[in-house]
Motif scaffolding. Structure first.
Motif, PDB file in Angstrom:
ATOM      1  N   GLN A  83       9.091 -11.207   4.850  1.00 46.31           N
ATOM      2  CA  GLN A  83       7.715 -11.275   4.364  1.00 46.31           C
ATOM      3  C   GLN A  83       6.927 -10.024   4.751  1.00 46.31           C
ATOM      4  O   GLN A  83       6.120  -9.522   3.967  1.00 46.31           O
ATOM      5  N   ALA A  84       7.181  -9.538   5.961  1.00 47.56           N
ATOM      6  CA  ALA A  84       6.444  -8.369   6.434  1.00 47.56           C
ATOM      7  C   ALA A  84       6.847  -7.103   5.700  1.00 47.56           C
ATOM      8  O   ALA A  84       6.047  -6.169   5.567  1.00 47.56           O
ATOM      9  N   THR A  85       8.085  -7.053   5.230  1.00 48.06           N
ATOM     10  CA  THR A  85       8.583  -5.839   4.561  1.00 48.06           C
ATOM     11  C   THR A  85       8.639  -5.982   3.048  1.00 48.06           C
ATOM     12  O   THR A  85       9.013  -5.032   2.350  1.00 48.06           O
ATOM     13  N   ALA A  86       8.300  -7.147   2.532  1.00 44.06           N
ATOM     14  CA  ALA A  86       8.371  -7.361   1.082  1.00 44.06           C
ATOM     15  C   ALA A  86       7.317  -6.557   0.341  1.00 44.06           C
ATOM     16  O   ALA A  86       7.527  -6.129  -0.796  1.00 44.06           O
ATOM     17  N   THR A  87       6.172  -6.364   0.963  1.00 43.65           N
ATOM     18  CA  THR A  87       5.068  -5.633   0.341  1.00 43.65           C
ATOM     19  C   THR A  87       4.811  -4.344   1.105  1.00 43.65           C
ATOM     20  O   THR A  87       4.779  -4.345   2.338  1.00 43.65           O
ATOM     21  N   THR A  88       4.632  -3.272   0.337  1.00 41.08           N
ATOM     22  CA  THR A  88       4.327  -1.982   0.960  1.00 41.08           C
ATOM     23  C   THR A  88       2.815  -1.819   1.037  1.00 41.08           C
ATOM     24  O   THR A  88       2.129  -1.812   0.006  1.00 41.08           O
ATOM     25  N   TYR A  89       2.320  -1.723   2.236  1.00 35.29           N
ATOM     26  CA  TYR A  89       0.886  -1.558   2.450  1.00 35.29           C
ATOM     27  C   TYR A  89       0.574  -0.100   2.759  1.00 35.29           C
ATOM     28  O   TYR A  89       1.386   0.610   3.360  1.00 35.29           O
ATOM     29  N   LYS A  90      -0.616   0.333   2.331  1.00 38.52           N
ATOM     30  CA  LYS A  90      -1.074   1.686   2.613  1.00 38.52           C
ATOM     31  C   LYS A  90      -2.334   1.628   3.460  1.00 38.52           C
ATOM     32  O   LYS A  90      -3.115   0.669   3.365  1.00 38.52           O
ATOM     33  N   ALA A  91      -2.516   2.665   4.246  1.00 41.11           N
ATOM     34  CA  ALA A  91      -3.647   2.667   5.173  1.00 41.11           C
ATOM     35  C   ALA A  91      -4.986   2.597   4.444  1.00 41.11           C
ATOM     36  O   ALA A  91      -5.922   1.934   4.914  1.00 41.11           O
ATOM     37  N   ASP A  92      -5.088   3.260   3.284  1.00 40.88           N
ATOM     38  CA  ASP A  92      -6.363   3.260   2.577  1.00 40.88           C
ATOM     39  C   ASP A  92      -6.656   1.926   1.890  1.00 40.88           C
ATOM     40  O   ASP A  92      -7.736   1.751   1.314  1.00 40.88           O
ATOM     41  N   GLN A  93      -5.696   0.998   1.930  1.00 36.76           N
ATOM     42  CA  GLN A  93      -5.925  -0.336   1.378  1.00 36.76           C
ATOM     43  C   GLN A  93      -6.563  -1.271   2.397  1.00 36.76           C
ATOM     44  O   GLN A  93      -7.003  -2.364   2.029  1.00 36.76           O
ATOM     45  N   LEU A  94      -6.597  -0.857   3.640  1.00 44.38           N
ATOM     46  CA  LEU A  94      -7.056  -1.726   4.719  1.00 44.38           C
ATOM     47  C   LEU A  94      -8.445  -1.318   5.190  1.00 44.38           C
ATOM     48  O   LEU A  94      -8.789  -0.130   5.208  1.00 44.38           O
ATOM     49  N   GLU A 103      -9.204  -1.838   8.276  1.00 49.85           N
ATOM     50  CA  GLU A 103      -8.830  -1.273   9.566  1.00 49.85           C
ATOM     51  C   GLU A 103      -7.416  -0.705   9.446  1.00 49.85           C
ATOM     52  O   GLU A 103      -6.428  -1.409   9.661  1.00 49.85           O
ATOM     53  N   PRO A 104      -7.264   0.548   9.125  1.00 51.13           N
ATOM     54  CA  PRO A 104      -5.944   1.142   8.865  1.00 51.13           C
ATOM     55  C   PRO A 104      -4.984   1.072  10.054  1.00 51.13           C
ATOM     56  O   PRO A 104      -3.768   1.024   9.857  1.00 51.13           O
ATOM     57  N   LYS A 105      -5.488   1.040  11.285  1.00 46.88           N
ATOM     58  CA  LYS A 105      -4.617   1.031  12.457  1.00 46.88           C
ATOM     59  C   LYS A 105      -3.766  -0.237  12.556  1.00 46.88           C
ATOM     60  O   LYS A 105      -2.741  -0.254  13.248  1.00 46.88           O
ATOM     61  N   LEU A 106      -4.176  -1.290  11.881  1.00 48.70           N
ATOM     62  CA  LEU A 106      -3.403  -2.538  11.907  1.00 48.70           C
ATOM     63  C   LEU A 106      -2.034  -2.353  11.269  1.00 48.70           C
ATOM     64  O   LEU A 106      -1.096  -3.081  11.602  1.00 48.70           O
ATOM     65  N   LEU A 107      -1.913  -1.396  10.401  1.00 51.34           N
ATOM     66  CA  LEU A 107      -0.623  -1.159   9.758  1.00 51.34           C
ATOM     67  C   LEU A 107       0.392  -0.634  10.764  1.00 51.34           C
ATOM     68  O   LEU A 107       1.579  -0.984  10.699  1.00 51.34           O
ATOM     69  N   ARG A 113      -2.991  -8.455   6.185  1.00 55.73           N
ATOM     70  CA  ARG A 113      -3.427  -9.094   4.943  1.00 55.73           C
ATOM     71  C   ARG A 113      -4.925  -9.374   4.958  1.00 55.73           C
ATOM     72  O   ARG A 113      -5.622  -9.184   3.947  1.00 55.73           O
ATOM     73  N   ASP A 114      -5.436  -9.840   6.084  1.00 52.85           N
ATOM     74  CA  ASP A 114      -6.873 -10.108   6.186  1.00 52.85           C
ATOM     75  C   ASP A 114      -7.684  -8.826   6.040  1.00 52.85           C
ATOM     76  O   ASP A 114      -8.752  -8.816   5.406  1.00 52.85           O
ATOM     77  N   SER A 115      -7.176  -7.744   6.619  1.00 50.75           N
ATOM     78  CA  SER A 115      -7.877  -6.464   6.506  1.00 50.75           C
ATOM     79  C   SER A 115      -7.859  -5.960   5.067  1.00 50.75           C
ATOM     80  O   SER A 115      -8.848  -5.397   4.582  1.00 50.75           O
ATOM     81  N   LYS A 116      -6.753  -6.153   4.394  1.00 48.92           N
ATOM     82  CA  LYS A 116      -6.655  -5.761   2.982  1.00 48.92           C
ATOM     83  C   LYS A 116      -7.620  -6.591   2.131  1.00 48.92           C
ATOM     84  O   LYS A 116      -8.302  -6.069   1.243  1.00 48.92           O
ATOM     85  N   LEU A 117      -7.687  -7.879   2.406  1.00 50.89           N
ATOM     86  CA  LEU A 117      -8.598  -8.751   1.678  1.00 50.89           C
ATOM     87  C   LEU A 117     -10.046  -8.355   1.935  1.00 50.89           C
ATOM     88  O   LEU A 117     -10.873  -8.347   1.001  1.00 50.89           O
ATOM     89  N   ALA A 118     -10.358  -8.024   3.168  1.00 55.05           N
ATOM     90  CA  ALA A 118     -11.721  -7.600   3.496  1.00 55.05           C
ATOM     91  C   ALA A 118     -12.098  -6.332   2.736  1.00 55.05           C
ATOM     92  O   ALA A 118     -13.230  -6.199   2.243  1.00 55.05           O
TER      93      ALA A 118
END
Length: 339
Positions: free
Chosen positions: A79-90, A92-96, A154-159
């Motif tokens: 689940q953690a690796t299924a989606t590629t997250y980018k820092a500018d999507q969050l 709080e980018p440091k959570l990545l 995920r919460d940071s991305k949603l925010a």
């Protein structure tokens, strides 16, 4: 007399039972020892059997627990690796970075120990049970840490998505309000402006809501607002097109009227030129290229004045020479004739 032998026998027989020495016969003692040893061995064997059974049950339970924990951890990694997250999507980018760190820790765990303890060796069963229990605890702990890190991302991305959608709705309201002001009296159908005003009010209500957790709440309001704006701009464009067509038609009519007036004026000028130089009113040179004086009549008035009439050229000449022999009274007319 009594015989000595008889006397001895009498004495032995006469000795009471209480006077004989007491003790355990060898056969009975051996039986007792054997019985004690059997009981001891049976007790030891039963205890070992119980211990072995207990450790075996614990071992198999630990193996099942470890397997379930490892499956849960593998699912968390997927689940953690299924989606590629980018820092500018969050937000709080440091959570990545924390998420990636937890993924690496999870992947570094060894998993279920590869051991096959003997079912009759209690100490091997006990060691294997502890190893599997340790693996289960580590997998459970790591799965929780990984899931927590994933949830934070995920919460940071949603925010971030909520903030973006909310800002876009604000900008949409500002633009729609400007469109409403700029199109007053400039649309083909004013009902479109009424619909836009209503959509702006609804968008402001959505913007003021508390506890919004789904960006779709803002994006739906923005889409409805954009549709209302498009109706107004389309109506404005329709009016501009109709006005342009009307102006073009009016210009075409004016040009046609001007052309018609110019044609009429040209025709009138041509007719006048024709009548002056080539019509029935001939003044100037005749067809025989000779000069003929204009035919005018002169009739003396009773008071000595001249009046135009039907006098002939002979009358004028007679008047000039004096038909009765009197003086010439033709006046200016005679001069014209003489010339």
């Amino acid at each position: 007399m009594t015989k000595p032998s008889e006397e001895v026998e009498t004495m032995d027989d006469a000795t009471p039972e209480e006077g004989k020495p007491k003790g355990i016969k060898p056969a009975k003692l051996t039986a007792i020892i054997v019985a004690v040893v059997v009981v001891a061995l049976a007790g030891i064997g039963g205890g070992y059997a119980y211990w072995t059974h207990h450790e075996s049950s614990g071992y198999h339970a630990a193996v099942e627990q470890a397997e379930n924990a490892d499956k849960a951890l593998m699912k968390a990694i997927e689940q953690a690796t299924a989606t590629t997250y980018k820092a500018d999507q969050l937000k709080e980018p440091k959570l990545l970075d924390k998420l990636n760190e937890q993924v690496k820790k999870a992947e570094s765990l060894k998993g279920i120990p590869d051991d096959n303890p003997s079912e009759w060796l209690a100490w091997q069963l006990a060691s294997a049970r502890k190893a599997n229990a340790t693996d289960a605890d580590e997998a459970d702990a790591q799965a929780k840490a990984l899931n927590a890190a994933l949830k934070a991302v995920r919460d940071s991305k949603l925010a971030k998505e909520l903030d973006t959608a909310k800002d876009q709705l604000k900008q949409g309201i500002d633009g729609a309000s400007q469109t409403l002001r700029d199109t007053d009296g400039k649309v083909a159908d004013n009902a479109t402006r009424d619909s836009l005003a209503k959509a702006i009010d609804e968008a402001n209500d959505t913007l003021s809501k508390k506890g919004v957790t789904d960006p779709k709440t803002y994006t739906d309001a923005k889409a409805k607002l954009d549709a209302a704006v498009k109706q107004v701009t389309d109506s404005k464009a329709a009016k501009e097109q109709a006005d342009a067509e009307a102006a073009a038609q009016a210009q075409a009519q004016a040009q046609a009227a001007q052309a018609q007036a110019a044609a009429a004026q040209s025709q009138s000028s041509y007719s006048q030129s024709y009548n002056r130089y080539g019509g029935s009113y001939n003044r100037g040179y005749s067809s025989n290229r000779g000069y003929s004086a204009p035919q005018q009549s002169y009739t003396p008035s009773s008071n000595g004045g001249a009046s135009s009439g039907g006098s002939s050229l002979a009358d004028l000449i007679g008047a000039a020479s004096g038909s009765n022999g009197g003086p010439n009274t033709c006046g200016s007319t005679c001069g014209l004739i003489e010339r």
